[in-house]
Design a protein around this motif. Structure first.
Motif, mmCIF file in Angstrom:
data_model
loop_
_atom_site.group_PDB
_atom_site.id
_atom_site.type_symbol
_atom_site.label_atom_id
_atom_site.label_comp_id
_atom_site.label_asym_id
_atom_site.label_seq_id
_atom_site.Cartn_x
_atom_site.Cartn_y
_atom_site.Cartn_z
ATOM 1 N N LEU A 1 0.719 -1.033 0.039
ATOM 2 C CA LEU A 1 -0.088 0.028 0.048
ATOM 3 C C LEU A 1 0.743 1.127 -0.096
ATOM 4 C CD1 LEU A 1 -2.590 -1.171 2.716
ATOM 5 C CD2 LEU A 1 -3.009 -1.089 0.309
ATOM 6 N N PRO A 2 0.491 2.485 -0.574
ATOM 7 C CA PRO A 2 -0.805 2.489 -1.162
ATOM 8 C C PRO A 2 -0.543 1.822 -2.831
ATOM 9 C CG PRO A 2 0.182 4.651 -1.292
ATOM 10 C CD PRO A 2 1.206 3.701 -0.333
ATOM 11 N N VAL A 3 0.718 2.340 -3.377
ATOM 12 C CA VAL A 3 0.856 1.814 -4.716
ATOM 13 C C VAL A 3 2.651 1.331 -4.573
ATOM 14 C CG1 VAL A 3 -1.002 2.820 -5.894
ATOM 15 C CG2 VAL A 3 1.237 4.009 -5.716
ATOM 16 N N ALA A 4 2.762 0.249 -5.591
ATOM 17 C CA ALA A 4 4.266 0.170 -5.662
ATOM 18 C C ALA A 4 5.148 -0.105 -4.483
ATOM 19 C CB ALA A 4 4.924 1.153 -6.496
ATOM 20 N N TYR A 5 4.380 -0.851 -3.355
ATOM 21 C CA TYR A 5 5.068 -1.163 -2.120
ATOM 22 C C TYR A 5 5.723 0.078 -1.416
ATOM 23 C CZ TYR A 5 5.742 -6.089 -3.110
ATOM 24 O OH TYR A 5 5.331 -7.319 -3.205
ATOM 25 N N GLY A 6 4.817 1.122 -1.403
ATOM 26 C CA GLY A 6 4.923 2.391 -0.701
ATOM 27 C C GLY A 6 5.145 2.228 0.719
ATOM 28 N N ILE A 7 4.401 1.510 1.547
ATOM 29 C CA ILE A 7 4.704 1.402 2.789
ATOM 30 C C ILE A 7 5.953 0.869 3.095
ATOM 31 C CG2 ILE A 7 3.837 0.514 4.967
ATOM 32 C CD1 ILE A 7 1.130 1.161 4.325
ATOM 33 N N GLY A 8 6.027 -0.307 2.451
ATOM 34 C CA GLY A 8 7.116 -1.278 2.305
ATOM 35 C C GLY A 8 8.545 -0.523 1.997
ATOM 36 N N VAL A 9 8.794 0.297 1.129
ATOM 37 C CA VAL A 9 9.967 1.014 0.722
ATOM 38 C C VAL A 9 10.077 1.919 2.020
ATOM 39 C CG1 VAL A 9 10.814 2.722 -0.844
ATOM 40 C CG2 VAL A 9 9.582 0.888 -1.569
ATOM 41 N N LEU A 10 8.838 2.871 2.554
ATOM 42 C CA LEU A 10 9.396 3.863 3.641
ATOM 43 C C LEU A 10 9.905 3.146 4.689
ATOM 44 C CD1 LEU A 10 8.977 6.709 4.590
ATOM 45 C CD2 LEU A 10 6.460 6.047 5.274
ATOM 46 N N CYS A 11 9.247 2.032 5.117
ATOM 47 C CA CYS A 11 9.786 1.262 6.134
ATOM 48 C C CYS A 11 10.942 0.779 6.003
ATOM 49 C CB CYS A 11 8.905 0.040 6.516
ATOM 50 S SG CYS A 11 9.029 -0.934 7.969
ATOM 51 N N ALA A 12 11.459 0.285 4.894
ATOM 52 C CA ALA A 12 12.846 -0.150 4.811
ATOM 53 C C ALA A 12 13.794 0.951 4.644
ATOM 54 C CB ALA A 12 13.015 -0.930 3.295
ATOM 55 N N TRP A 13 13.373 2.105 4.322
ATOM 56 C CA TRP A 13 14.175 3.341 4.294
ATOM 57 C C TRP A 13 14.625 4.097 5.423
ATOM 58 C CZ3 TRP A 13 13.075 8.664 4.806
ATOM 59 C CH2 TRP A 13 14.272 9.708 4.684
ATOM 60 N N ILE A 14 13.499 3.619 6.452
ATOM 61 C CA ILE A 14 13.692 4.112 7.779
ATOM 62 C C ILE A 14 14.563 3.094 8.761
ATOM 63 C CG2 ILE A 14 12.386 4.748 10.006
ATOM 64 C CD1 ILE A 14 10.313 5.863 8.436
ATOM 65 N N SER A 15 14.434 1.925 8.352
ATOM 66 C CA SER A 15 14.769 0.909 9.143
ATOM 67 C C SER A 15 16.508 0.663 8.966
ATOM 68 C CB SER A 15 14.395 -0.599 8.849
ATOM 69 O OG SER A 15 15.161 -1.436 9.468
ATOM 70 N N PRO A 16 17.239 0.610 10.028
ATOM 71 C CA PRO A 16 18.672 0.593 9.869
ATOM 72 C C PRO A 16 19.023 -0.741 9.087
ATOM 73 C CG PRO A 16 18.190 0.084 12.125
ATOM 74 C CD PRO A 16 16.981 0.637 11.355
ATOM 75 N N GLN A 17 18.324 -1.890 9.022
ATOM 76 C CA GLN A 17 18.359 -3.322 8.611
ATOM 77 C C GLN A 17 17.706 -3.323 7.207
ATOM 78 O OE1 GLN A 17 17.597 -5.635 12.091
ATOM 79 N NE2 GLN A 17 19.677 -6.170 11.957
ATOM 80 N N SER A 18 16.834 -2.233 6.562
ATOM 81 C CA SER A 18 16.256 -2.498 5.578
ATOM 82 C C SER A 18 15.001 -3.448 5.610
ATOM 83 C CB SER A 18 16.983 -2.622 4.350
ATOM 84 O OG SER A 18 18.021 -1.801 3.934
ATOM 85 N N LYS A 19 14.350 -3.138 6.711
ATOM 86 C CA LYS A 19 13.056 -4.346 6.959
ATOM 87 C C LYS A 19 11.921 -3.522 6.697
ATOM 88 C CE LYS A 19 14.704 -7.110 10.851
ATOM 89 N NZ LYS A 19 14.355 -7.850 12.109
ATOM 90 N N ARG A 20 11.136 -4.242 5.888
ATOM 91 C CA ARG A 20 9.761 -3.948 5.857
ATOM 92 C C ARG A 20 9.025 -4.317 6.805
ATOM 93 N NH1 ARG A 20 6.524 -7.968 3.745
ATOM 94 N NH2 ARG A 20 7.694 -9.833 2.494
ATOM 95 N N LEU A 21 7.440 -4.194 6.751
ATOM 96 C CA LEU A 21 6.687 -4.778 7.991
ATOM 97 C C LEU A 21 6.606 -6.187 8.147
ATOM 98 C CD1 LEU A 21 3.294 -2.375 7.324
ATOM 99 C CD2 LEU A 21 5.399 -1.990 9.067
#
Length: 269
Positions: free
Chosen positions: A145-165
């Motif tokens: 969500l919302p498109v093109a792994y938006g939440i996943g990319v944001l989460c990985a960008w914030i995470s020091p280990q590039s983790k998604r939810l």
């Protein structure tokens, strides 16, 4: 086979974006973390494969419909939505079951991850289980969500280990793995390699990394620690090996034989 590191984050910023695992045998194993770019490329490859399969499924569906159009005339109109629902459900299974299935049977890899040389492992360095694969990929619904792994990319960008939810929920991380050709041995092969096959190909990449790390760093260990470390590693992997009925080598010698066997058969990927 790895213990959890003493640092809860298992991450050393000074190490150049690496996951560092301290094993009970006092050996550190380093895994280069996969960033957003390499993960996105892997997802892109997997998505293209999925789209190709969906197109084939759609063509087959239409082909069946046209080929048996006479029979379809007798199907009640109410059956149309059910047929469409079945087709949509099949697409859903493909989109999410694809990742769950491949990561379960390919030890944390999908075709896209294998082509880009990345792999999903547990935070502790252990291979993921089918339950981990299901858990992390169920959260893919939200990561997209919302498109093109938006939440996943944001989460990985914030995470020091590039983790998604999904990685946070399942306790996993994605790491790079070096192809066999790029891994240079740091020790001499045994002068008289055994002809007995222990089954080194059954070791996971993480287990083989532990063997290789010990062999490359053993010279810096005290004699007692060196002996205990080799014996501890053998105990952890012995259930996967085909041991001789008698006359097995010492633990350290056995690890040398395993490494030589794995390398000589190009079994490390």
């Amino acid at each position: 086979m790895f213990s959890s590191p003493t640092d809860p984050s298992a991450y050393d910023p000074a190490a150049g974006e690496k996951l560092i695992i301290e094993t009970p045998e006092q050996t550190s194993i380093e895994f280069p973390l996969a960033g957003i770019g390499s993960r996105f490329l892997a997802v892109l490859i997997d998505t293209l494969i999925q789209i190709a399969v969906i197109i084939v499924m759609g063509l087959l569906f239409l082909g069946v419909g046209f080929g048996f159009r006479g029979a379809f005339r007798n199907i009640p109109s109410a059956a149309g939505p059910w047929i469409a629902a079945i087709f949509i459900f099949a697409i859903f299974l493909l989109m999410y079951g694809y990742f769950m299935l491949f990561e379960s049977i390919w030890n944390g890899q999908t075709p896209g991850k294998r082509l880009t040389h990345i792999r999903v492992i547990k935070d502790s360095g252990q291979p993921i289980t089918p339950i981990d694969a299901v858990g992390r990929n169920l959260l893919r619904l939200f990561d997209q969500l919302p498109v093109a792994y938006g939440i996943g990319v944001l989460c990985a960008w914030i995470s020091p280990q590039s983790k998604r939810l999904g990685d946070y929920v399942a306790g996993t991380v994605v790491v790079h793995e070096k192809p066999f050709e790029t891994v240079a041995p740091q020790w001499d092969a045994p002068e008289h390699a055994s002809t007995h096959q222990y089954g080194a190909n059954r070791l996971t990449p993480e287990e083989f990394a532990l063997v290789e790390t010990f062999l490359s760093r053993r010279a810096a260990l005290d004699a007692g620690v060196r002996y205990d470390t080799a014996a501890g590693i053998v105990r952890r992997i012995q259930s996967k090996l085909t041991m001789r009925p008698e006359g097995n080598p010492s633990a350290e010698k056995l690890l040398e034989e395993l490494s030589w066997e794995r390398r000589s058969t190009a079994g490390y990927r």
